[in-house]
Design a protein around this motif. Structure first.
Motif: not given
Length: 260
Positions: A173-176, A228-234
């Motif tokens: 709920e915090t993220i979305f 989450f930049p970085g995590v998203k790409q990996v």
């Protein structure tokens, strides 16, 4: 990607495979969300499946009453929650019951429906084998079931299953924020029982439930790490590799299309 069958291809199985092929099935996750309704419509059209039951329809059924009438569909909505079902539009038959309970076939009606379907429901059912048995019982001979659900062992669902429910709800709920309880897409506890795209895990259970044949369509990818930049790409790179190599153990979603 290849699909899996309970038995050697027959004309009926070929029909299901052709329907999916005509819709342009790829194994990327966006397709399963965008083409769930078209898949239901095409199954209905191609095989004359008019009497529908949507399981876990709640406040957000797949078809609006006007769409159902235009398509010539007789749709009944089911949900375990009377409150959620009360928020659905009027114009449908509505049945409150637990689809996995022993009483469900008698409450919903044995051999009554031509097409039974659900989206993002099976992960919330503690006993999915019982759910599939009951779906088989309420399908008319030759009827079809379509289930769309998230699959293990995709990282977000592993994390969700390991976390206490209060913590996973807070994080989601915090993220979305749209997933808050008072919003239009609340979160419910998830168990991920029989939530796999692996034939070895799914096919024996489907056979025991009474289905004559089935097609499993796996999908990879999701948007959970998009902020989450970085995590998203990996994570996206890993999912692309898993998709290319057909690693079912880390798929993200699946369609199961099964015939009675």
């Amino acid at each position: 990607m290849t699909d899996a069958l309970l038995q050697n291809p027959s004309s009926r199985t070929f029909d299901i495979r052709k329907i999916v092929a005509d819709l342009g099935y790829p194994s990327h996750w966006n397709w399963c969300w965008e083409n769930y309704k078209p898949t239901v419509i095409e199954l209905s059209r191609a095989r004359g499946l008019r009497r529908h039951l949507e399981i876990g329809a709640g406040r957000d059924p797949l078809f609006q009453p006007g769409e159902a009438a235009q398509l010539g569909l007789d749709i009944t909505l089911n949900d375990i929650s009377a409150h959620e079902l009360s928020l659905a539009p009027s114009g449908y038959g509505k049945v409150v019951c637990d689809i996995a309970s022993p009483q469900a076939p008698d409450i919903l009606g044995r051999d009554k429906y031509d097409l039974v379907y659900c989206r993002m429901v099976m992960e919330h059912v503690p006993n999915v084998a019982a759910m599939w048995r009951n779906i088989n019982a309420i399908l008319a001979p030759g009827g079809v079931a379509l289930a769309f659900f998230p699959t293990l062992y995709a990282a977000p669902y592993v994390l969700n299953s390991l976390m206490p429910e209060k913590l996973s709800r807070f994080l989601l709920e915090t993220i979305f924020p749209e997933r808050k309880q008072d919003g239009g897409d609340p979160k419910f506890p998830a168990y991920y029982n029989y939530c796999f795209s692996s034939e070895a895990r799914m096919m024996p259970m489907l056979r025991q439930a009474g289905f004559s044949e089935a097609v499993i369509l796996p999908f990879w990818g999701y948007a959970y790490f998009s902020k989450f930049p970085g995590v998203k790409q990996v994570d996206a790179a890993f999912n692309r590799l898993a998709e290319r190599r057909d690693w079912r153990s880390v798929s993200s979603f699946a369609y199961v299309i099964a015939t009675k």
